[in-house]
Design an enzyme around this catalytic site. Structure first.
Site, PDB file in Angstrom:
ATOM      1  N   ASN A 208       0.850  -1.185   0.000  1.00 30.74           N
ATOM      2  CA  ASN A 208       0.000   0.000   0.000  1.00 30.74           C
ATOM      3  C   ASN A 208       0.888   1.236   0.000  1.00 30.74           C
ATOM      4  OD1 ASN A 208       0.623   0.702   2.834  1.00 30.74           O
ATOM      5  ND2 ASN A 208      -0.507  -1.174   3.279  1.00 30.74           N
ATOM      6  N   ASP A 276      -4.091  -6.871   4.733  1.00 31.21           N
ATOM      7  CA  ASP A 276      -5.095  -7.791   5.266  1.00 31.21           C
ATOM      8  C   ASP A 276      -4.968  -9.189   4.664  1.00 31.21           C
ATOM      9  OD1 ASP A 276      -6.364  -5.864   6.895  1.00 31.21           O
ATOM     10  OD2 ASP A 276      -7.450  -5.086   5.168  1.00 31.21           O
ATOM     11  N   LYS A 286       9.879 -16.083 -10.849  1.00 27.48           N
ATOM     12  CA  LYS A 286       9.133 -14.984 -11.455  1.00 27.48           C
ATOM     13  C   LYS A 286       8.069 -15.533 -12.406  1.00 27.48           C
ATOM     14  CE  LYS A 286       9.644 -10.872 -14.332  1.00 27.48           C
ATOM     15  NZ  LYS A 286      10.565 -10.040 -15.128  1.00 27.48           N
ATOM     16  N   PRO A 304      -2.602 -12.685   9.809  1.00 29.28           N
ATOM     17  CA  PRO A 304      -2.969 -12.628  11.232  1.00 29.28           C
ATOM     18  C   PRO A 304      -3.402 -11.222  11.625  1.00 29.28           C
ATOM     19  CG  PRO A 304      -0.586 -12.862  10.953  1.00 29.28           C
ATOM     20  CD  PRO A 304      -1.206 -13.094   9.618  1.00 29.28           C
ATOM     21  N   ASP A 305      -4.364 -11.136  12.513  1.00 32.44           N
ATOM     22  CA  ASP A 305      -4.877  -9.857  13.002  1.00 32.44           C
ATOM     23  C   ASP A 305      -4.084  -9.478  14.249  1.00 32.44           C
ATOM     24  OD1 ASP A 305      -6.334  -7.726  14.075  1.00 32.44           O
ATOM     25  OD2 ASP A 305      -8.214  -8.482  13.250  1.00 32.44           O
ATOM     26  N   ILE A 306      -3.000  -8.737  14.040  1.00 32.09           N
ATOM     27  CA  ILE A 306      -2.053  -8.454  15.124  1.00 32.09           C
ATOM     28  C   ILE A 306      -2.720  -7.647  16.228  1.00 32.09           C
ATOM     29  CG2 ILE A 306       0.167  -7.414  15.704  1.00 32.09           C
ATOM     30  CD1 ILE A 306       0.971  -7.833  12.756  1.00 32.09           C
ATOM     31  N   LEU A 307      -3.458  -6.612  15.857  1.00 31.91           N
ATOM     32  CA  LEU A 307      -4.113  -5.752  16.843  1.00 31.91           C
ATOM     33  C   LEU A 307      -5.086  -6.541  17.708  1.00 31.91           C
ATOM     34  CD1 LEU A 307      -4.864  -3.013  18.080  1.00 31.91           C
ATOM     35  CD2 LEU A 307      -6.369  -2.632  16.107  1.00 31.91           C
ATOM     36  N   LYS A 337     -14.440  -0.959  14.313  1.00 28.16           N
ATOM     37  CA  LYS A 337     -13.118  -1.559  14.527  1.00 28.16           C
ATOM     38  C   LYS A 337     -12.754  -1.534  16.005  1.00 28.16           C
ATOM     39  CE  LYS A 337      -8.412  -1.522  12.677  1.00 28.16           C
ATOM     40  NZ  LYS A 337      -7.513  -0.951  11.642  1.00 28.16           N
ATOM     41  N   LYS A 341     -11.967  -5.174  17.565  1.00 29.32           N
ATOM     42  CA  LYS A 341     -10.585  -5.518  17.898  1.00 29.32           C
ATOM     43  C   LYS A 341     -10.346  -5.647  19.403  1.00 29.32           C
ATOM     44  CE  LYS A 341      -9.253  -5.086  13.546  1.00 29.32           C
ATOM     45  NZ  LYS A 341      -8.757  -6.192  12.716  1.00 29.32           N
TER      46      LYS A 341
END
Length: 397
Positions: A208, A276, A286, A304-307, A337, A341
């Site tokens: 991103n 995500d 390649k 994985p959802d670290i938060l 969120k 979370k």
């Protein structure tokens, strides 16, 4: 009082160097130990003998002095102090600092030090206002260098305007502030920053537009309040802050591992823009075009959802803060969120392309807590960081 504090004082060449003699005297009156370093240009304005007499200490002048290197090498000299003060800080020396030059003893010490640096600029008004000098000062501020002044007034050259070195009492006060134990002294804060890169093949990845600028600014602000910061960063455009314990990662899974390895912490701030999703089976070669004009579909799986995991962990810090970068329905998404979370705060910002925030120098955030939402005006990312750091310090009292 500066009792027992060790100050490495770098004196550069400028008419304001005469003030450095009084500065040495005032610092010593406060109980500080001053080790002076003179540039060759500084010797045109103050003598090594007068500086040494006032400091009651040897003056260091040459990078390749074999006696000095045997007694105390320049690397050790750069790290033995509690604070490095550059007064006066000339345009030339600021340019060397900003661009990583190390061609004499002073610039080498400033490159090699692991301590905070406080500069007191002094130069002609036109030199101070010159775009090149302003770029250098901005870069040094971004690197965590502290500044006092310059003041505004009549110059030795007869011109009037900004560029006068701060008066000695002001510099002494700035030294005291730089060495003071802040409200976050003794606190360990874990901070994530930057994007993650999720590989498709050895040369392509999903990412991103996060530059890491807000995370770096926040780390500097937290350290400025005395915190010890573990800085887990993806491949950001903005370099990590000096003085933090930096852990560099590439992928979300690597960041997940680094975060849990850094616990326990008093607070955890998740400013990273973690991807995500990742490709299930990234190619080890390649991926080549086959002439069909199409590529085989890529299969994705959630990272994985670290938060959320840290928020529910037995090692959960006392304060857990997440970030929410949204392009629409900012508050609604951020509130959802916060509940989903299980963290304490969400820092929400609108990163729609028209805002210029993602990858830009400014930010406009809303702080969501159980008590409600508090929207801050748009400001520089450094100013946002200072606001957030102050609130974190208040919450950890």
């Amino acid at each position: 009082m500066l009792q027992g504090k060790k100050i490495l004082l770098v004196i550069a060449g400028g008419i304001a160097a005469f003030k450095s003699l009084d500065l040495i005297r005032r610092l010593r009156e406060q109980g500080a130990h001053v080790t002076p370093v003179l540039t060759r240009a500084a010797e045109q304005f103050v003598t090594p003998l007068s500086v040494s007499a006032l400091a009651a200490e040897k003056v260091y002048r040459e990078l390749f002095d074999l006696t000095d290197e045997r007694e105390m090498g320049h690397i050790e000299l750069s790290r033995a102090a509690d604070l490095v003060v550059v007064a006066p800080a000339t345009a030339d020396l600021l340019a060397k600092m900003a661009n990583g030059h190390a061609d004499d003893l002073a610039s080498t010490l400033l490159m090699a030090t692991d301590k905070r640096v406080l500069c007191a600029p002094a130069m002609n008004v036109r030199m101070w206002l010159h775009p090149a000098n302003q770029r250098n000062v901005a870069q040094l501020r971004a690197d965590g260098v502290l500044f006092t002044g310059p003041g505004e007034g009549e110059m030795a050259c007869g011109e009037y305007g900004p560029g006068r070195m701060s008066e000695v009492p002001e510099i002494v006060a700035a030294v005291g502030e730089a060495l003071a134990e802040g409200p976050l002294s003794g606190k360990h804060i874990l901070l994530t920053s930057g994007p993650t890169h999720e590989p498709i093949d050895p040369v392509r990845y999903i990412a991103n537009r996060s530059s890491g600028a807000q995370g770096t600014a926040l780390a500097r602000a937290l350290m400025g309040l005395g915190a010890s910061v573990t800085f887990v960063t993806g491949p950001a455009l903005v370099p990590p802050p000096a003085g933090a314990s930096v852990v560099k990662v590439e992928t979300a899974r690597q960041m997940h591992e680094a975060v849990f390895a850094a616990l326990p912490a008093d607070a955890a701030v998740f400013a990273a823009a973690v991807a995500d999703w990742r490709v299930v089976d990234a190619s080890d070669k390649k991926i080549k075009k086959d002439g069909s004009g199409r590529i085989a579909p890529l299969e994705f799986t959630e990272n994985p959802d670290i938060l959320a995991e840290v928020s529910k962990s037995p090692q959960r810090p006392g304060l857990v803060i997440g970030f929410a970068a949204e392009t629409n329905d900012l508050i609604a998404h951020a509130e959802a969120k916060l509940k989903r979370k299980g963290c304490d705060w969400i820092i929400a910002n609108d990163v729609s392309p028209e805002t210029g925030i993602m990858g830009g120098s400014e930010n406009a955030v809303t702080i969501l807590t159980a008590a409600g939402a508090d929207a801050l005006p748009r400001m520089s990312k450094d100013q946002v960081a200072q606001q957030l750091a102050a609130r974190i310090a208040e919450a950890l009292r």
